[in-house]
Design a protein around this motif. Structure first.
Motif, short mmCIF file in Angstrom:
data_model
loop_
_atom_site.label_atom_id
_atom_site.label_comp_id
_atom_site.label_asym_id
_atom_site.label_seq_id
_atom_site.Cartn_x
_atom_site.Cartn_y
_atom_site.Cartn_z
N ARG A 34 0.85 -1.20 -0.11
CA ARG A 34 -0.04 -0.12 -0.01
C ARG A 34 1.00 1.19 -0.01
NH1 ARG A 34 -5.23 -0.48 3.76
NH2 ARG A 34 -5.86 -2.64 3.16
N ARG A 35 0.22 2.35 -0.36
CA ARG A 35 0.99 3.66 -0.55
C ARG A 35 1.47 3.94 1.10
NH1 ARG A 35 0.34 7.25 -4.47
NH2 ARG A 35 2.01 8.27 -3.36
N LEU A 36 0.85 3.83 1.83
CA LEU A 36 1.17 4.10 3.41
C LEU A 36 1.34 2.72 4.22
CD1 LEU A 36 -1.17 7.19 4.03
CD2 LEU A 36 1.11 7.30 3.29
N ASN A 37 2.46 2.62 5.17
CA ASN A 37 2.39 1.44 5.87
C ASN A 37 1.33 1.71 7.08
OD1 ASN A 37 3.70 3.23 8.06
ND2 ASN A 37 5.70 3.13 7.10
N PRO A 38 1.23 0.76 7.93
CA PRO A 38 0.36 0.63 8.81
C PRO A 38 0.39 1.88 9.93
CG PRO A 38 0.98 -1.61 8.61
CD PRO A 38 1.52 -0.69 7.97
N GLY A 39 1.68 2.49 10.18
CA GLY A 39 1.94 3.53 10.94
C GLY A 39 1.52 4.62 10.65
N ARG A 40 1.79 5.09 9.08
CA ARG A 40 1.38 5.99 8.60
C ARG A 40 0.01 6.22 8.62
NH1 ARG A 40 4.16 10.65 7.91
NH2 ARG A 40 3.53 10.99 5.81
N GLN A 41 -0.69 5.16 8.12
CA GLN A 41 -2.18 5.03 7.89
C GLN A 41 -2.94 5.19 9.37
OE1 GLN A 41 -3.78 1.11 6.67
NE2 GLN A 41 -6.04 2.16 6.80
N ALA A 42 -2.17 4.92 10.26
CA ALA A 42 -2.81 5.14 11.74
C ALA A 42 -2.59 6.74 11.95
CB ALA A 42 -1.99 4.33 12.71
N LEU A 43 -1.49 7.28 11.45
CA LEU A 43 -1.34 8.47 11.82
C LEU A 43 -2.46 9.51 10.94
CD1 LEU A 43 0.21 10.99 13.47
CD2 LEU A 43 1.88 10.60 11.29
N LEU A 44 -2.58 8.91 9.83
CA LEU A 44 -3.60 9.59 9.06
C LEU A 44 -5.02 9.61 9.66
CD1 LEU A 44 -4.20 9.47 5.25
CD2 LEU A 44 -6.13 8.94 6.64
N ALA A 45 -5.39 8.58 10.24
CA ALA A 45 -6.63 8.57 10.97
C ALA A 45 -6.83 9.01 12.19
CB ALA A 45 -6.82 6.98 11.04
N LEU A 46 -5.77 9.41 12.93
CA LEU A 46 -5.71 10.09 14.00
C LEU A 46 -5.76 11.57 13.79
CD1 LEU A 46 -3.02 8.12 16.27
CD2 LEU A 46 -5.52 8.37 16.52
N ALA A 47 -5.09 11.90 12.75
CA ALA A 47 -5.35 13.22 12.47
C ALA A 47 -6.68 13.65 11.89
CB ALA A 47 -4.15 13.81 11.13
N HIS A 48 -7.36 12.99 11.19
CA HIS A 48 -8.84 12.93 10.57
C HIS A 48 -9.70 13.13 11.95
CE1 HIS A 48 -12.34 12.77 8.47
NE2 HIS A 48 -12.60 11.50 8.86
N LEU A 49 -9.65 12.22 13.06
CA LEU A 49 -10.35 12.20 13.99
C LEU A 49 -10.29 13.25 15.13
CD1 LEU A 49 -10.48 8.35 14.84
CD2 LEU A 49 -12.48 9.76 13.88
N ARG A 50 -8.89 13.36 15.26
CA ARG A 50 -8.45 14.39 16.56
C ARG A 50 -8.57 15.99 15.80
NH1 ARG A 50 -7.84 13.88 21.93
NH2 ARG A 50 -6.67 15.53 22.83
N MET A 51 -8.13 16.04 14.62
CA MET A 51 -7.91 17.38 14.33
C MET A 51 -9.02 17.84 13.42
SD MET A 51 -5.19 17.93 15.85
CE MET A 51 -4.84 19.70 15.39
#
Length: 254
Positions: A34-51
């Motif tokens: 995938r374009r993003l590894n699990p860590g980067r995907q997790a960070l993306l999801a957190l940015a979406h939910l938190r920010m």
């Protein structure tokens, strides 16, 4: 679109927790690259939910397409939502506590004025009704599925089966006047104007208010996730978002 470095005020334990779940999910479905590894995907999801970052903003920041950003965030939310405790789970935990606190809140939406089912007369705005159970210290135990904002708190509590579940487990519950008539083990303040209440009733209501004030801590915890401050998604997705936030909060609090 301009891109700049930024930060997300979420604990590293939440990032590790979500990364591990995403990694496990990819192994389960046999996802290879995938374009993003699990860590980067997790960070993306957190940015979406938190920010509350939009998919376009996430796409620009992570160097991926908008559709991919949407797919990655949605996948993470669905995984987290499946990990959130059910009402039965919350009742089992609550049975070890002295009592629980029940309260409702409105998650504002961008619904138009014609959407009457989502208009809360109490809050004078459109939104989704959310019921929350906390322990005696105001720590989140459970959050209900979201109902249209026009639904009254006591009706929502009954529809979710909260009143019956608490009564069956004989768990004492403190709630505000919005739950008057709920029955079971739900305790509400004395009804009436302050000056018409007896001295004893006023003392009981003061004590009741002090106990209930702790639930505001739980509400504040939910609202720190900015996506919940102003919902711009389909109302059908609100429950998953709330459950995802709850799962993250509980995981990082352990």
């Amino acid at each position: 679109m301009l891109v700049y470095p930024s930060g997300v005020d979420v604990s590293s334990s939440a990032l590790r927790f979500l990364s591990a779940r995403l990694r496990q999910h990819r192994r389960t479905i046999g996802s290879r690259w995938r374009r993003l590894n699990p860590g980067r995907q997790a960070l993306l999801a957190l940015a979406h939910l938190r920010m509350g970052s939009t998919y376009a903003q996430l796409a620009a920041g992570f160097g991926i397409g908008t559709t991919t950003a949407y797919r990655y965030a949605t996948e993470a939310v669905e995984i987290l939502a499946g990990l959130a405790p059910t009402l039965a789970d919350a009742i089992r935990v609550a049975s070890t506590k002295a009592f629980v606190i029940l309260d409702g809140t409105l998650l504002p939406t961008d619904r138009i004025a014609a959407d009457r089912p989502f208009y809360s007369g109490k809050h004078k705005k459109h939104g989704m009704n959310l019921q929350v159970l906390t322990d005696p210290f105001g720590r989140l135990l459970w959050a209900s599925p979201a109902l249209p904002g026009a639904v009254h708190d006591v009706r929502a509590a009954r529809e979710h089966g909260i009143v019956d579940a608490l009564a069956a487990a004989d768990i004492k519950c403190w709630a505000d006047k919005a739950y008057r008539g709920a029955g079971g083990t739900v305790r509400t303040p004395y009804w009436g104007r302050w000056e018409t209440l007896s001295t004893g009733q006023q003392a009981v209501n003061r004590s009741h208010a002090k106990i209930r004030a702790l639930v505001e801590q739980a509400m504040a915890t939910l609202k720190t996730w900015r996506l919940l401050r102003k919902l711009r998604c389909s109302t059908a997705h609100v429950t998953s978002l709330v459950r995802a936030v709850l799962a993250l909060h509980l995981a990082s609090s352990e």
